[in-house]
Design a protein around this motif. Structure first.
Motif, PDB file in Angstrom:
ATOM      1  N   ASP A 289      53.955  44.831  37.295  1.00  0.00           N
ATOM      2  CA  ASP A 289      52.702  44.514  37.991  1.00  0.00           C
ATOM      3  C   ASP A 289      51.501  44.933  37.156  1.00  0.00           C
ATOM      4  O   ASP A 289      50.472  44.248  37.132  1.00  0.00           O
ATOM      5  N   LYS A 290      51.611  46.056  36.459  1.00  0.00           N
ATOM      6  CA  LYS A 290      50.531  46.500  35.579  1.00  0.00           C
ATOM      7  C   LYS A 290      50.359  45.533  34.419  1.00  0.00           C
ATOM      8  O   LYS A 290      49.231  45.161  34.055  1.00  0.00           O
ATOM      9  N   ILE A 291      51.472  45.117  33.831  1.00  0.00           N
ATOM     10  CA  ILE A 291      51.418  44.178  32.709  1.00  0.00           C
ATOM     11  C   ILE A 291      50.731  42.884  33.122  1.00  0.00           C
ATOM     12  O   ILE A 291      49.814  42.395  32.446  1.00  0.00           O
ATOM     13  N   VAL A 292      51.155  42.325  34.238  1.00  0.00           N
ATOM     14  CA  VAL A 292      50.636  41.020  34.661  1.00  0.00           C
ATOM     15  C   VAL A 292      49.186  41.117  35.125  1.00  0.00           C
ATOM     16  O   VAL A 292      48.361  40.246  34.834  1.00  0.00           O
ATOM     17  N   SER A 293      48.843  42.185  35.837  1.00  0.00           N
ATOM     18  CA  SER A 293      47.472  42.305  36.345  1.00  0.00           C
ATOM     19  C   SER A 293      46.457  42.453  35.215  1.00  0.00           C
ATOM     20  O   SER A 293      45.295  42.071  35.363  1.00  0.00           O
ATOM     21  N   PRO A 297      46.122  36.327  29.164  1.00  0.00           N
ATOM     22  CA  PRO A 297      46.695  34.981  29.113  1.00  0.00           C
ATOM     23  C   PRO A 297      47.147  34.446  30.466  1.00  0.00           C
ATOM     24  O   PRO A 297      47.157  33.226  30.676  1.00  0.00           O
ATOM     25  N   ASP A 298      47.507  35.329  31.411  1.00  0.00           N
ATOM     26  CA  ASP A 298      47.990  34.846  32.705  1.00  0.00           C
ATOM     27  C   ASP A 298      46.908  34.144  33.513  1.00  0.00           C
ATOM     28  O   ASP A 298      47.217  33.443  34.481  1.00  0.00           O
ATOM     29  N   HIS A 299      45.651  34.297  33.130  1.00  0.00           N
ATOM     30  CA  HIS A 299      44.585  33.528  33.778  1.00  0.00           C
ATOM     31  C   HIS A 299      44.629  32.060  33.357  1.00  0.00           C
ATOM     32  O   HIS A 299      43.892  31.238  33.901  1.00  0.00           O
ATOM     33  N   TYR A 300      45.492  31.760  32.400  1.00  0.00           N
ATOM     34  CA  TYR A 300      45.684  30.384  31.931  1.00  0.00           C
ATOM     35  C   TYR A 300      47.112  29.931  32.232  1.00  0.00           C
ATOM     36  O   TYR A 300      47.723  29.185  31.474  1.00  0.00           O
ATOM     37  N   ILE A 463      41.375  26.488  25.171  1.00  0.00           N
ATOM     38  CA  ILE A 463      41.402  26.472  26.634  1.00  0.00           C
ATOM     39  C   ILE A 463      40.534  27.579  27.239  1.00  0.00           C
ATOM     40  O   ILE A 463      40.602  27.838  28.441  1.00  0.00           O
ATOM     41  N   TYR A 464      39.691  28.213  26.419  1.00  0.00           N
ATOM     42  CA  TYR A 464      38.881  29.338  26.906  1.00  0.00           C
ATOM     43  C   TYR A 464      37.925  28.916  28.021  1.00  0.00           C
ATOM     44  O   TYR A 464      37.239  27.899  27.934  1.00  0.00           O
ATOM     45  N   GLU A 465      37.876  29.738  29.085  1.00  0.00           N
ATOM     46  CA  GLU A 465      36.889  29.584  30.157  1.00  0.00           C
ATOM     47  C   GLU A 465      36.503  30.976  30.651  1.00  0.00           C
ATOM     48  O   GLU A 465      37.362  31.740  31.097  1.00  0.00           O
ATOM     49  N   THR A 466      35.224  31.296  30.613  1.00  0.00           N
ATOM     50  CA  THR A 466      34.756  32.617  31.028  1.00  0.00           C
ATOM     51  C   THR A 466      35.135  32.925  32.467  1.00  0.00           C
ATOM     52  O   THR A 466      35.575  34.038  32.789  1.00  0.00           O
ATOM     53  N   GLN A 467      34.980  31.947  33.351  1.00  0.00           N
ATOM     54  CA  GLN A 467      35.190  32.193  34.773  1.00  0.00           C
ATOM     55  C   GLN A 467      36.629  32.563  35.098  1.00  0.00           C
ATOM     56  O   GLN A 467      36.885  33.327  36.035  1.00  0.00           O
ATOM     57  N   ARG A 468      37.563  32.036  34.344  1.00  0.00           N
ATOM     58  CA  ARG A 468      38.969  32.356  34.601  1.00  0.00           C
ATOM     59  C   ARG A 468      39.234  33.856  34.442  1.00  0.00           C
ATOM     60  O   ARG A 468      40.075  34.424  35.122  1.00  0.00           O
ATOM     61  N   GLU A 469      38.521  34.485  33.521  1.00  0.00           N
ATOM     62  CA  GLU A 469      38.813  35.866  33.149  1.00  0.00           C
ATOM     63  C   GLU A 469      37.901  36.892  33.820  1.00  0.00           C
ATOM     64  O   GLU A 469      38.037  38.089  33.579  1.00  0.00           O
ATOM     65  N   ASP A 471      37.586  38.449  36.517  1.00  0.00           N
ATOM     66  CA  ASP A 471      38.100  39.579  37.297  1.00  0.00           C
ATOM     67  C   ASP A 471      39.175  40.369  36.560  1.00  0.00           C
ATOM     68  O   ASP A 471      39.794  41.268  37.137  1.00  0.00           O
ATOM     69  N   ASN A 472      39.397  40.051  35.297  1.00  0.00           N
ATOM     70  CA  ASN A 472      40.437  40.763  34.552  1.00  0.00           C
ATOM     71  C   ASN A 472      39.989  42.194  34.251  1.00  0.00           C
ATOM     72  O   ASN A 472      38.888  42.411  33.736  1.00  0.00           O
ATOM     73  N   PRO A 473      40.814  43.198  34.555  1.00  0.00           N
ATOM     74  CA  PRO A 473      40.407  44.595  34.351  1.00  0.00           C
ATOM     75  C   PRO A 473      40.073  44.925  32.902  1.00  0.00           C
ATOM     76  O   PRO A 473      39.121  45.672  32.640  1.00  0.00           O
ATOM     77  N   PHE A 474      40.836  44.386  31.960  1.00  0.00           N
ATOM     78  CA  PHE A 474      40.563  44.700  30.555  1.00  0.00           C
ATOM     79  C   PHE A 474      39.242  44.079  30.113  1.00  0.00           C
ATOM     80  O   PHE A 474      38.418  44.741  29.463  1.00  0.00           O
ATOM     81  N   ILE A 475      39.037  42.821  30.459  1.00  0.00           N
ATOM     82  CA  ILE A 475      37.780  42.156  30.103  1.00  0.00           C
ATOM     83  C   ILE A 475      36.596  42.909  30.700  1.00  0.00           C
ATOM     84  O   ILE A 475      35.547  43.079  30.058  1.00  0.00           O
TER      85      ILE A 475
END
Length: 654
Positions: A289-293, A297-300, A463-469, A471-475
């Protein structure tokens, strides 16, 4: 081909052109390069010197290799604005002091004498339901095809029906995952990669009903000997372990309407995992769960970037048919005046080189696509029938597509232990953890800055899109640490979908002559023996073997401990001959005191991994070493602490 070889020739003492070297010639030249280090010379020749498919050697020392790498990287750079010159690239590669490509890139860049990939690792899989024999055999062939090109491979078995499930063939019921583990393991052992067998990671979800059989498959030491195995733990299971409650397994694992469910006592299964890990260091634990959250790339996922497994050492979680290449910055190389009171870490140089390292890694993606095109051309030109070649051809076409779509990289480090020692900071101490975190935060920010600037100059990954990412914790950690960088990312995008890791750097650290990866020094000293003439009065006899031969024992030291000795007015030759008590007193005065793999406190090691992980967008390969007589309860505590500290995975070795 002739042009490639001619670039690698040198004049012999007889002033004649020489295109190849004998092993002995290369060994002597490499040994001189490594200042007498025979192990480093052997490793370099056997694994990284330029060779053709017949094993002929075209380089005699690593300096020639570094020129080869710089030449090819400069060729790619010349396609883009603000390009680096060959000399600029060579300067950061030479002497293994700063930027060190690892494995496949070091071996394969500029080598047109063999047809191979530059990638260190791959993950393979199938979309949708694929646990038929056809699906199993397809994965088996793909695994072999990748390993013959030097890649390590990971794949997940969670999609395979559990034991006893009905099947529509003469067997009537499924055999479960274990027989297929053995199949994949055997295939790995059959594939030779320039003198070594392939490397394989097999994973399964803890939620799968066959998880217990998977865990036990390697327990007796005779089965699945060609694979590493790891369990993908979810937070619900970990919480059930803490609360000592039931946990429900099911198949299909991700289904809202599973065809099979089974309630188990989480603590009982956990205890089995702990016992096996205590006994054999496997299975490894992946906190899924930590890995995926945290996985960018999982936002794509709709483009196929759903993370399903990891490479054999666990530091690169990947989606099916994605790949990664590795590079390490030698942290010891950024310590000015090491082992003195004036020692400082040169953050200014490090930040510049972090950006260059990311740039080089992006160049290597282009070089890998060229390599893949050569592989595809070879497959298409081979005389076999299309039906024979179809699996291999489709495999590389899918890998090519993912390489172009994501441009994933694996920038990491080595010599963490030596860096801290050279600065006089104890590994695992509060100060040590804080300083290491500062270094990795700097690396993350500068690598991302470099990727954003390359997006401006070269274009973002397609395939980059700012909005997809968003909410990503690392970003968001990058955004909070450097808001201006994030604004640039919004404007230009990013060149690479994900870019940081910390890999084990076994052979790389032998050539950098430093500690490996994020690890502390394994041992400051160890003993070797040399045979002596018992009649030689100047020799010391410490041991007589069963045949009557006499041997003298002497100490061998970690390279940078020798530097500390010399800077502190010790004579290394004299220290080499000291007895254990005398040597312990000297080590106790050094910055390596209480900073070896076996005496770093495990709590500190786990806490350090958790803090550094915040600034690594892939994962970290690290081992917690514990005494051989450690109790199983301590192993359990280590794994639980890893989960609570935010680690993505953990391995314990005693």
């Amino acid at each position: 081909m002739a042009e490639q070889v001619s670039l690698l020739t040198k004049k012999s003492s007889a002033n004649k052109q020489k295109t190849t070297y004998s092993y002995e010639e290369a060994f002597e030249a490499a040994k001189a390069y490594f200042k007498g280090d025979e192990l480093a010379a052997n490793v370099w020749i056997n694994k990284y010197a330029l060779k053709d498919s017949q094993g002929l050697i075209y380089e005699s020392n690593p300096d020639q290799m570094h020129h080869r790498l710089a030449s090819e990287l400069a060729r790619i750079e010349s396609k883009y604005p603000n390009s680096m010159s060959e000399d600029e690239i060579y300067d950061v590669l030479k002497d293994f002091k700063h930027i060190v490509p690892q494995g496949g890139p070091m071996t394969g860049i500029g080598n047109n004498l063999q047809i191979s990939s530059l990638s260190n690792c791959f993950v393979i899989g199938s979309s949708g339901k694929a646990d038929s024999y056809g699906g199993v055999m397809k994965i088996d062939e793909e695994q072999v095809q990748l390993m013959k090109r030097r890649g390590g491979v990971g794949h997940d078995l969670t999609h395979i029906r559990p034991k006893g499930s009905p099947v529509m063939n003469s067997a009537l019921s499924s055999t479960g995952v274990v027989p297929f583990m053995e199949r994949y393991s055997n295939s790995t052992r059959e594939v030779a990669q320039d003198g070594r067998r392939g490397a394989l990671m097999l994973t399964i979800s803890i939620k799968h009903p066959d998880a217990e059989e998977f865990i036990d498959a390697k327990l007796d030491g005779t089965k699945v000997t060609g694979a590493n195995v790891s369990i993908k733990m979810d937070d619900k299971f970990m919480q059930a372990v803490k609360d000592d409650t039931e946990y429900e397994q099911q198949f299909p694992v991700e289904s809202d309407n599973p065809v099979y469910t089974k309630k188990i006592n989480a603590k009982n299964l956990w205890n089995k995992i702990i016992h096996n890990a205590w006994k054999s260091a496997e299975p490894g634990i992946l906190f899924w769960d930590k890995i995926v959250s945290e996985a960018i790339p999982d936002h794509y996922a709709d483009y196929g970037f759903t993370t399903i497994s990891t490479n054999p050492c666990g530091e690169i979680p990947l989606c099916p048919y994605d790949s990664c290449r590795l590079l390490a910055l030698n942290l010891f190389g950024y310590v000015d005046d090491p082992f003195t009171k004036k020692a400082t870490f040169n953050f200014e140089k490090f930040k510049v080189h972090a950006g260059i390292a990311q740039r080089i890694m992006d160049d290597i993606v282009d070089l890998e696509i060229e390599k893949i095109d050569r592989i595809i051309d070879k497959i298409e030109s081979d005389p076999e029938a299309d039906e024979v070649k179809s699996t291999e051809l489709n495999l590389w076409l899918k890998i090519r597509e993912k390489s172009i779509q994501g441009r994933r990289t694996g920038v990491g480090i080595t010599a963490e232990g030596d860096m801290l020692a050279a600065l006089g900071i104890q590994y695992g101490s509060k100060k040590g953890i804080e300083f290491s975190t500062k270094v990795h935060k700097s690396l993350a920010i500068e690598a991302y800055r470099s990727s954003v600037h390359m997006a401006r100059d070269r274009g973002a990954f397609p395939i980059y899109e700012t909005q997809r990412e968003k909410d990503n914790p690392f970003i968001n950690r990058i955004k909070n640490a450097d808001p201006e960088l994030y604004k640039e990312m919004e404007k230009y995008g990013r060149r690479n979908i994900s870019m940081l890791t910390i890999a084990p750097t076994g052979t790389t650290s032998i050539m950098t002559q430093t500690t490996s990866g994020i690890e502390p020094v394994f041992m400051v000293s160890y003993k070797r023996r040399r045979k002596v003439n018992p009649n030689d009065k100047s020799s010391r006899i410490d041991f007589i073997d069963e045949t009557g031969d006499s041997w003298e024992e002497y100490n061998v030291f970690h390279h940078n401990f020798l530097k500390w000795l010399e800077l502190n007015d010790y004579n290394p030759d004299e220290v080499t001959k000291m007895n254990d008590d005398e040597l312990k007193k000297i080590i106790a005065k050094s910055p390596y005191h209480k900073s070896t793999a076996n005496n770093v406190d495990w709590v500190s090691k786990v806490n350090m991994q958790g803090e550094v992980q915040k600034w690594v967008d892939h994962s970290i390969s690290v081992t917690v070493n514990v005494p051989n007589d450690v109790k199983e309860e301590i192993v359990s505590d280590i794994y639980l602490a890893g989960w609570e500290s935010g680690c993505k995975g953990i391995t314990v070795y005693r």
